[in-house]
Design a protein around this motif. Structure first.
Motif, short mmCIF file in Angstrom:
data_model
loop_
_atom_site.label_atom_id
_atom_site.label_comp_id
_atom_site.label_asym_id
_atom_site.label_seq_id
_atom_site.Cartn_x
_atom_site.Cartn_y
_atom_site.Cartn_z
N GLU A 55 -43.39 -7.41 -10.28
CA GLU A 55 -42.80 -6.14 -11.02
C GLU A 55 -43.57 -4.77 -10.73
N ASP A 56 -45.03 -5.02 -10.75
CA ASP A 56 -45.83 -3.77 -10.74
C ASP A 56 -45.92 -3.22 -9.50
N VAL A 57 -45.97 -4.40 -8.33
CA VAL A 57 -46.01 -4.12 -7.11
C VAL A 57 -44.98 -3.27 -6.46
N ALA A 58 -43.64 -3.98 -6.97
CA ALA A 58 -42.44 -3.24 -6.65
C ALA A 58 -42.11 -2.04 -7.23
N THR A 59 -42.69 -1.77 -8.50
CA THR A 59 -42.75 -0.38 -8.84
C THR A 59 -43.40 0.71 -8.32
N LEU A 60 -44.68 0.18 -7.72
CA LEU A 60 -45.55 0.97 -6.86
C LEU A 60 -44.82 1.24 -5.54
N MET A 61 -43.97 0.19 -4.89
CA MET A 61 -43.41 0.51 -3.90
C MET A 61 -42.33 1.55 -3.76
N ALA A 62 -41.54 1.39 -4.95
CA ALA A 62 -40.44 2.28 -5.01
C ALA A 62 -40.94 3.70 -5.06
N TYR A 63 -42.11 3.91 -6.02
CA TYR A 63 -42.50 5.21 -6.31
C TYR A 63 -43.28 5.78 -4.70
N ALA A 64 -43.77 4.92 -4.03
CA ALA A 64 -44.62 5.51 -2.95
C ALA A 64 -43.38 5.55 -1.87
N CYS A 65 -42.36 4.87 -1.77
CA CYS A 65 -41.41 5.40 -0.82
C CYS A 65 -40.52 6.51 -1.09
N ASP A 66 -40.47 6.96 -2.25
CA ASP A 66 -39.87 8.02 -2.65
C ASP A 66 -40.90 9.17 -2.59
N GLU A 67 -42.11 8.85 -2.83
CA GLU A 67 -43.01 10.21 -2.73
C GLU A 67 -43.09 10.64 -1.10
N ALA A 68 -42.86 9.27 -0.16
CA ALA A 68 -43.10 9.40 1.35
C ALA A 68 -41.85 10.21 1.95
N GLY A 69 -40.77 10.57 1.03
CA GLY A 69 -39.39 11.23 1.31
C GLY A 69 -38.60 10.11 1.80
N LEU A 70 -38.70 9.08 1.25
CA LEU A 70 -37.59 7.92 1.93
C LEU A 70 -36.38 7.95 0.36
N LYS A 71 -35.30 7.83 1.07
CA LYS A 71 -34.17 7.48 -0.03
C LYS A 71 -34.24 6.17 -0.26
N THR A 72 -34.69 5.83 -1.53
CA THR A 72 -34.87 4.35 -1.99
C THR A 72 -34.01 3.96 -2.86
#
Length: 220
Positions: free
Chosen positions: A42-59
């Motif tokens: 869950e912690d890694v998934a949260t990081l992934m979602a945040y990082a994708c959004d920061e990279a400009g990806l619609k997540t």
């Protein structure tokens, strides 16, 4: 938790490795798919979602357990089940896409409830009727249709299916149209925890995925 991202040319930066510098994922990495499993997922998934959004990806995050939503609060818009489920269950597409949505919804029920071969046929037939009527793929709507047209849906498999659908009463919600399309315009976290029992949570998530695939099939 499931996560779906629209990929772009920018890498997704997750941090640093002690011996190899930046830890990044390319668009090709994301297209191939990534499974996040085990302790700390869950912690890694949260990081992934945040990082994708920061990279400009619609997540889009499908938060099955409801625990990721709180961690992403303030970063990505979060929605609870009552906000979006009714719209997700509406079979409101035009032409053949409505039939496709009906088939996908029937498959969602079949997989989530582990239905028998006979019951799969029954629910698929019921969904095609609902699709033709531009109806709602909720457990109550399917059950009511089967009772109303009992000349077509009779016998022990049908009776058992109605009983299984009755156990999903937490998914019989009311709401507004257009909510799903609005949520998909930007990154979003959808929490399914409000469905209650695990079987209902899995069914709700499967039905949402059916809606999402129907939208994509229609070019949305």
């Amino acid at each position: 938790m499931h996560m779906i991202s629209e990929t772009s040319g920018r890498p997704v930066r997750l941090g640093y490795r002690s011996a190899a510098g930046k830890f990044e994922l390319s668009g090709e990495d994301l297209r191939r798919g990534i499974s996040i499993l085990g302790q700390g997922a869950e912690d890694v998934a949260t990081l992934m979602a945040y990082a994708c959004d920061e990279a400009g990806l619609k997540t889009l995050v499908l938060d099955i357990g409801g625990r990721v939503s709180g961690k992403l609060s303030g970063y990505i818009d979060s929605y609870e089940l009552p906000h979006f489920l009714y719209d997700a269950l509406r079979i409101d597409e035009e032409g053949t896409i409505a039939s496709v949505h009906g088939q996908l919804a029937a498959s969602a029920y079949s997989c989530a409830l582990d239905l028998s071969f006979e019951q799969e046929g029954i629910i698929n037939a019921a969904m095609q009727i609902l699709a033709a009527e531009r109806g709602i793929a909720s457990p109550a709507a399917v059950s009511d249709l089967m009772v109303e047209k009992n000349d077509r849906f009779r016998g022990r498999p049908a009776d058992r299916l109605i009983s299984r659908l009755a156990s999903l009463s937490s998914l019989n919600m009311v709401g507004e149209a257009g909510v799903v399309a609005a949520a998909l315009k930007d990154s979003a976290v959808l929490s399914f925890a409000g469905a209650g029992q695990p079987e209902a949570v899995e069914t709700a998530a499967a039905l949402f995925i059916a809606k999402l695939l129907a939208i994509l099939e229609g070019g949305g």
